[in-house]
Scaffold this active site. Sequence first.
Site, PDB file in Angstrom:
ATOM      1  N   PHE A  24       0.862  -1.203   0.002  1.00  0.00           N
ATOM      2  CA  PHE A  24      -0.086   0.032   0.100  1.00  0.00           C
ATOM      3  C   PHE A  24       0.960   1.311   0.008  1.00  0.00           C
ATOM      4  CE2 PHE A  24      -3.631  -2.421   0.265  1.00  0.00           C
ATOM      5  CZ  PHE A  24      -4.663  -1.593   0.226  1.00  0.00           C
ATOM      6  N   CYS A  30      -5.827  15.124   0.399  1.00  0.00           N
ATOM      7  CA  CYS A  30      -7.162  14.930  -0.346  1.00  0.00           C
ATOM      8  C   CYS A  30      -7.830  16.095  -0.561  1.00  0.00           C
ATOM      9  CB  CYS A  30      -7.805  14.032   0.625  1.00  0.00           C
ATOM     10  SG  CYS A  30      -9.585  13.353  -0.175  1.00  0.00           S
ATOM     11  N   CYS A  71     -16.502  14.936   2.043  1.00  0.00           N
ATOM     12  CA  CYS A  71     -16.505  13.912   2.573  1.00  0.00           C
ATOM     13  C   CYS A  71     -16.373  13.827   4.095  1.00  0.00           C
ATOM     14  CB  CYS A  71     -15.389  12.771   1.989  1.00  0.00           C
ATOM     15  SG  CYS A  71     -15.192  11.232   2.743  1.00  0.00           S
ATOM     16  N   CYS A  99     -14.533   9.844   6.604  1.00  0.00           N
ATOM     17  CA  CYS A  99     -13.294   9.057   6.280  1.00  0.00           C
ATOM     18  C   CYS A  99     -12.692   8.803   7.535  1.00  0.00           C
ATOM     19  CB  CYS A  99     -12.475  10.066   5.466  1.00  0.00           C
ATOM     20  SG  CYS A  99     -10.927   9.133   4.982  1.00  0.00           S
ATOM     21  N   ASP A 100     -12.314   7.432   7.488  1.00  0.00           N
ATOM     22  CA  ASP A 100     -11.561   6.781   8.825  1.00  0.00           C
ATOM     23  C   ASP A 100     -10.028   6.754   8.582  1.00  0.00           C
ATOM     24  OD1 ASP A 100     -11.593   4.846   7.235  1.00  0.00           O
ATOM     25  OD2 ASP A 100     -12.694   3.653   8.440  1.00  0.00           O
ATOM     26  N   THR A 101      -9.472   7.174   7.683  1.00  0.00           N
ATOM     27  CA  THR A 101      -8.289   7.218   7.289  1.00  0.00           C
ATOM     28  C   THR A 101      -6.995   8.430   7.652  1.00  0.00           C
ATOM     29  OG1 THR A 101      -8.876   5.674   5.496  1.00  0.00           O
ATOM     30  CG2 THR A 101      -6.482   6.457   5.372  1.00  0.00           C
ATOM     31  N   GLU A 123      -7.040   3.547  -5.782  1.00  0.00           N
ATOM     32  CA  GLU A 123      -8.328   3.752  -4.989  1.00  0.00           C
ATOM     33  C   GLU A 123      -8.585   5.310  -4.972  1.00  0.00           C
ATOM     34  OE1 GLU A 123      -8.000   1.686  -1.281  1.00  0.00           O
ATOM     35  OE2 GLU A 123      -8.556  -0.475  -2.375  1.00  0.00           O
ATOM     36  N   HIS A 146      -9.549  -6.397   6.358  1.00  0.00           N
ATOM     37  CA  HIS A 146      -8.483  -6.097   7.300  1.00  0.00           C
ATOM     38  C   HIS A 146      -8.934  -6.062   8.575  1.00  0.00           C
ATOM     39  CE1 HIS A 146      -9.968  -2.822   5.036  1.00  0.00           C
ATOM     40  NE2 HIS A 146      -9.255  -1.869   5.845  1.00  0.00           N
TER      41      HIS A 146
END
Length: 213
Positions: A25, A31, A46, A49-51, A119, A207
């Site tokens: 990855f 973003c 957005c 988002c959890d990243t 992605e 994951h």
Amino acid sequence: MSYAVKEIYYTLQGEGANAGRSAVFLRFAGCNLWSGHEEDRAGAVCDFCDTDFVGTDGPGGGKFAQPTDLAQAVAAAWPPAAPGRVKPFVVCTGGEPLLQLDEPLVAALHQTGFEIAIETNGTIVPPPGIDWVCVSPKARAGLVLRSGDELKIVFPQDALEPESLAHLDFRHFFLQPMDGPERVRNTDLATRYCLEHPQWRLSLQTHKLLGIP
């Protein structure tokens, strides 16, 4: 251009059509739909988002001046080659990877032997040569990338109905339950929708179930 990378790590792809596949990855910083800072979440395009894609302080992260430098860092994360192993696979993600992923980096990754996946939120046209395109559209964001390998909707989203995108030119159509406090309810809703609309398949974040990055 230089590249700002949050992290580079080796894992199993957890979602979508390539779930279970070994992958490096490559998470780019930044973003175009949210700053990544909690104080900006409420007003973001957005807001779920959890990243963590802020900064360059993750494992393997940093700033890379040349595409060949970044490609070598990606290659170093892949296990040593052995007979019978699959083609090395890199997933370019973020944040939004297409703010930085360009033709020179695509060429450098291919030169190191990698198959390249992205992605993306679909608001930016990708450079040529990418091998696998996964688009995850967001409500209230203009979708310009309307074809690819995989359309994956985080579900449910207000003002984004799957049927409005079912005609697009993708090979695979996925609904992925939105994580968070309503995860059980969202999983039930996504499951019901897929059963009623067989064009769509259910994508789970395996994951997270496995406890791996």
